[in-house]
Design a protein around this motif. Structure first.
Motif, PDB file in Angstrom:
ATOM      1  N   ALA A 173     -62.365 -65.185  42.391  1.00 15.35           N
ATOM      2  CA  ALA A 173     -62.333 -65.527  43.810  1.00 15.35           C
ATOM      3  C   ALA A 173     -63.722 -65.785  44.380  1.00 15.35           C
ATOM      4  N   ASP A 174     -64.749 -65.526  43.601  1.00 19.57           N
ATOM      5  CA  ASP A 174     -66.121 -65.704  44.056  1.00 19.57           C
ATOM      6  C   ASP A 174     -66.611 -67.087  43.616  1.00 19.57           C
ATOM      7  N   ALA A 175     -67.026 -67.909  44.592  1.00 13.42           N
ATOM      8  CA  ALA A 175     -67.472 -69.262  44.276  1.00 13.42           C
ATOM      9  C   ALA A 175     -68.707 -69.265  43.382  1.00 13.42           C
ATOM     10  N   ASN A 176     -69.529 -68.230  43.464  1.00 18.62           N
ATOM     11  CA  ASN A 176     -70.748 -68.168  42.654  1.00 18.62           C
ATOM     12  C   ASN A 176     -70.458 -67.939  41.177  1.00 18.62           C
ATOM     13  N   TRP A 177     -69.261 -67.428  40.868  1.00 19.77           N
ATOM     14  CA  TRP A 177     -68.913 -67.134  39.471  1.00 19.77           C
ATOM     15  C   TRP A 177     -68.113 -68.255  38.817  1.00 19.77           C
ATOM     16  N   PHE A 178     -67.746 -69.286  39.567  1.00 23.31           N
ATOM     17  CA  PHE A 178     -66.913 -70.341  38.987  1.00 23.31           C
ATOM     18  C   PHE A 178     -67.647 -71.085  37.872  1.00 23.31           C
ATOM     19  N   LYS A 179     -68.865 -71.523  38.139  1.00 25.47           N
ATOM     20  CA  LYS A 179     -69.612 -72.295  37.130  1.00 25.47           C
ATOM     21  C   LYS A 179     -69.911 -71.463  35.876  1.00 25.47           C
ATOM     22  N   PRO A 180     -70.372 -70.198  35.999  1.00 29.73           N
ATOM     23  CA  PRO A 180     -70.563 -69.405  34.768  1.00 29.73           C
ATOM     24  C   PRO A 180     -69.281 -69.230  33.958  1.00 29.73           C
ATOM     25  N   LEU A 181     -68.140 -69.039  34.638  1.00 33.06           N
ATOM     26  CA  LEU A 181     -66.875 -68.891  33.916  1.00 33.06           C
ATOM     27  C   LEU A 181     -66.490 -70.200  33.226  1.00 33.06           C
ATOM     28  N   TYR A 182     -66.670 -71.302  33.918  1.00 32.08           N
ATOM     29  CA  TYR A 182     -66.308 -72.604  33.354  1.00 32.08           C
ATOM     30  C   TYR A 182     -67.163 -72.928  32.134  1.00 32.08           C
ATOM     31  N   VAL A 183     -68.473 -72.820  32.288  1.00 28.81           N
ATOM     32  CA  VAL A 183     -69.386 -73.165  31.198  1.00 28.81           C
ATOM     33  C   VAL A 183     -69.268 -72.166  30.052  1.00 28.81           C
ATOM     34  N   GLY A 184     -69.164 -70.877  30.390  1.00 30.55           N
ATOM     35  CA  GLY A 184     -69.047 -69.852  29.349  1.00 30.55           C
ATOM     36  C   GLY A 184     -67.804 -70.035  28.501  1.00 30.55           C
ATOM     37  N   SER A 185     -66.676 -70.378  29.129  1.00 28.02           N
ATOM     38  CA  SER A 185     -65.454 -70.617  28.354  1.00 28.02           C
ATOM     39  C   SER A 185     -65.595 -71.855  27.478  1.00 28.02           C
ATOM     40  N   SER A 186     -66.324 -72.886  27.961  1.00 27.86           N
ATOM     41  CA  SER A 186     -66.560 -74.082  27.145  1.00 27.86           C
ATOM     42  C   SER A 186     -67.428 -73.765  25.933  1.00 27.86           C
ATOM     43  N   VAL A 187     -68.431 -72.920  26.130  1.00 26.73           N
ATOM     44  CA  VAL A 187     -69.294 -72.510  25.017  1.00 26.73           C
ATOM     45  C   VAL A 187     -68.476 -71.795  23.952  1.00 26.73           C
ATOM     46  N   TRP A 188     -67.627 -70.868  24.393  1.00 20.45           N
ATOM     47  CA  TRP A 188     -66.821 -70.091  23.444  1.00 20.45           C
ATOM     48  C   TRP A 188     -65.813 -70.978  22.708  1.00 20.45           C
ATOM     49  N   MET A 248     -69.769 -87.522  34.454  1.00 19.30           N
ATOM     50  CA  MET A 248     -68.968 -87.387  35.673  1.00 19.30           C
ATOM     51  C   MET A 248     -67.517 -87.053  35.377  1.00 19.30           C
ATOM     52  N   ASN A 249     -67.104 -87.186  34.117  1.00 16.15           N
ATOM     53  CA  ASN A 249     -65.716 -86.894  33.743  1.00 16.15           C
ATOM     54  C   ASN A 249     -65.578 -85.467  33.256  1.00 16.15           C
ATOM     55  N   ILE A 250     -66.029 -84.538  34.065  1.00 13.87           N
ATOM     56  CA  ILE A 250     -65.908 -83.127  33.711  1.00 13.87           C
ATOM     57  C   ILE A 250     -64.425 -82.775  33.627  1.00 13.87           C
ATOM     58  N   GLY A 251     -64.076 -81.860  32.724  1.00 10.08           N
ATOM     59  CA  GLY A 251     -62.678 -81.546  32.466  1.00 10.08           C
ATOM     60  C   GLY A 251     -61.884 -81.198  33.710  1.00 10.08           C
ATOM     61  N   PHE A 252     -60.818 -81.955  33.972  1.00 11.14           N
ATOM     62  CA  PHE A 252     -59.992 -81.727  35.158  1.00 11.14           C
ATOM     63  C   PHE A 252     -59.110 -80.496  35.019  1.00 11.14           C
ATOM     64  N   GLU A 253     -58.473 -80.330  33.846  1.00 12.14           N
ATOM     65  CA  GLU A 253     -57.449 -79.301  33.702  1.00 12.14           C
ATOM     66  C   GLU A 253     -57.999 -77.903  33.960  1.00 12.14           C
ATOM     67  N   LYS A 254     -59.103 -77.577  33.305  1.00 18.71           N
ATOM     68  CA  LYS A 254     -59.641 -76.230  33.436  1.00 18.71           C
ATOM     69  C   LYS A 254     -60.166 -75.969  34.840  1.00 18.71           C
ATOM     70  N   ALA A 255     -60.819 -76.972  35.431  1.00 23.86           N
ATOM     71  CA  ALA A 255     -61.331 -76.806  36.795  1.00 23.86           C
ATOM     72  C   ALA A 255     -60.183 -76.605  37.774  1.00 23.86           C
ATOM     73  N   TYR A 256     -59.106 -77.333  37.592  1.00 26.22           N
ATOM     74  CA  TYR A 256     -57.964 -77.209  38.510  1.00 26.22           C
ATOM     75  C   TYR A 256     -57.256 -75.861  38.338  1.00 26.22           C
ATOM     76  N   LEU A 257     -57.123 -75.416  37.099  1.00 30.30           N
ATOM     77  CA  LEU A 257     -56.423 -74.152  36.852  1.00 30.30           C
ATOM     78  C   LEU A 257     -57.253 -72.947  37.272  1.00 30.30           C
TER      79      LEU A 257
END
Length: 318
Positions: A173-188, A248-257
């Motif tokens: 729910a924290d906007a500051n944690w969205f990018k770390p979660l998104y990028v971290g899951s992509s790394v994994w 610019m074509n960052i993954g839609f599915e994960k960002a939306y979910l």
């Protein structure tokens, strides 16, 4: 006595008839071109013919009137998008998330491939490869479900944090944690799979180069710098150009979910915006205009980065 050749033709050989040679080669290898025909037909039908529909970005599209029957409005939808209140927010969120992911996820597969290539124990190497490859086969929906299990208020991470007497963190729910979660899951999920290409290139390196370097007293690090990295450099450049061209074509599915009303200020990107405006609000022409603008930015970046790469290293896509 024959007329002498004109001055401007002296010493210049007639160019070979390339078109005749080309058709001759095609006739000789017609089976290979026939083998490529289904692929050509696929691209023509599913990739080039749909470009006809791009014109709805310049029309006020109505399903009842069809594409050609709808009113032509020119750049009206583009101007509307540029003047919208959330234009700069969408651009910043899309670019910052894409650049952050590129900076972190692009070099990691190279580092992993170089490290795996130095492993001596084959069984351990295969085990590590299997472990880091496996997350690639997990679907995005399952991955986001795992993120909710781990990072929700009652998730494993918060339970571990509270053991040490600290307050729980509302990651999702924290906007500051969205990018770390998104990028971290992509790394994994993608690092191990992306390393396969570099491992294949490293496998083609002549072992005699390493043997000669060892005789000369080179350390492992020196061999990596002077033998392994130059061997995979052309592939690195090509993949970098492709990555930047798709920035610019960052993954839609994960960002939306992963998106929630509380983190939307950071998670709303152009692909999710196009989905909401185009499909949920049925503003087809406006959504097509936004998507076309996104594609044009990608094309410009691809051309520019490829030009820089060719100028610096001589390697490029074309």
């Amino acid at each position: 006595m024959p007329n002498p050749a004109p001055l401007f033709t002296k010493g210049i050989e007639k160019p070979p008839k390339y078109h005749k040679n080309r058709w001759k080669l095609i006739k000789q290898n017609w089976e290979l071109y026939l083998f490529l025909l289904p692929t050509l037909v696929y691209f023509l039908i599913f990739h080039y013919w749909p470009m006809y529909g791009v014109q709805i970005a310049f029309r006020n599209f109505s399903p009842a009137l069809g594409i050609t029957g709808s009113e032509w409005v020119g750049l009206e939808h583009f101007i509307r998008f540029f003047e919208s209140y959330n234009f700069w927010t969408l651009m910043y969120n899309t670019l910052s998330l894409s650049v952050l992911q590129l900076v972190i996820t692009f070099p990691l597969p190279i580092i992993v491939a170089l490290m795996l290539n130095q492993l001596i124990f084959k069984r351990y190497k295969r085990f590590v490869q299997t472990v880091i490859y496996a997350p690639h086969f997990i679907s995005v929906v399952v991955l986001v479900g795992m993120a909710y299990v781990f990072f929700s208020n009652n998730g494993l991470i918060n339970n571990f944090i509270m053991i040490f007497g600290m307050d729980s963190i509302n990651f999702l729910a924290d906007a500051n944690w969205f990018k770390p979660l998104y990028v971290g899951s992509s790394v994994w999920q993608e690092t191990g799979w992306a390393a396969i290409i570099y491992l294949a290139a490293l496998a083609a390196v002549n072992p005699e180069l390493h043997e000669a370097a060892i005789v000369d007293g080179a350390s492992k690090f020196q061999r990596v710098i002077h033998i392994d990295i130059p061997a995979i450099l052309p592939i690195m450049i090509i993949l970098l150009v492709l990555s930047v061209g798709n920035i610019m074509n960052i993954g839609f599915e994960k960002a939306y979910l992963l998106q929630t009303p509380l983190n939307q200020s950071s998670s709303e990107i152009i692909p999710t915006y196009v989905y909401k405006v185009g499909l949920q609000q049925a503003q087809y022409s406006f959504a097509a205009a936004v998507g076309l603008f996104n594609a044009i930015i990608n094309l410009i970046l691809l051309w520019y980065v490829n030009r820089i790469a060719k100028r610096i290293s001589g390697q490029g896509l074309w």
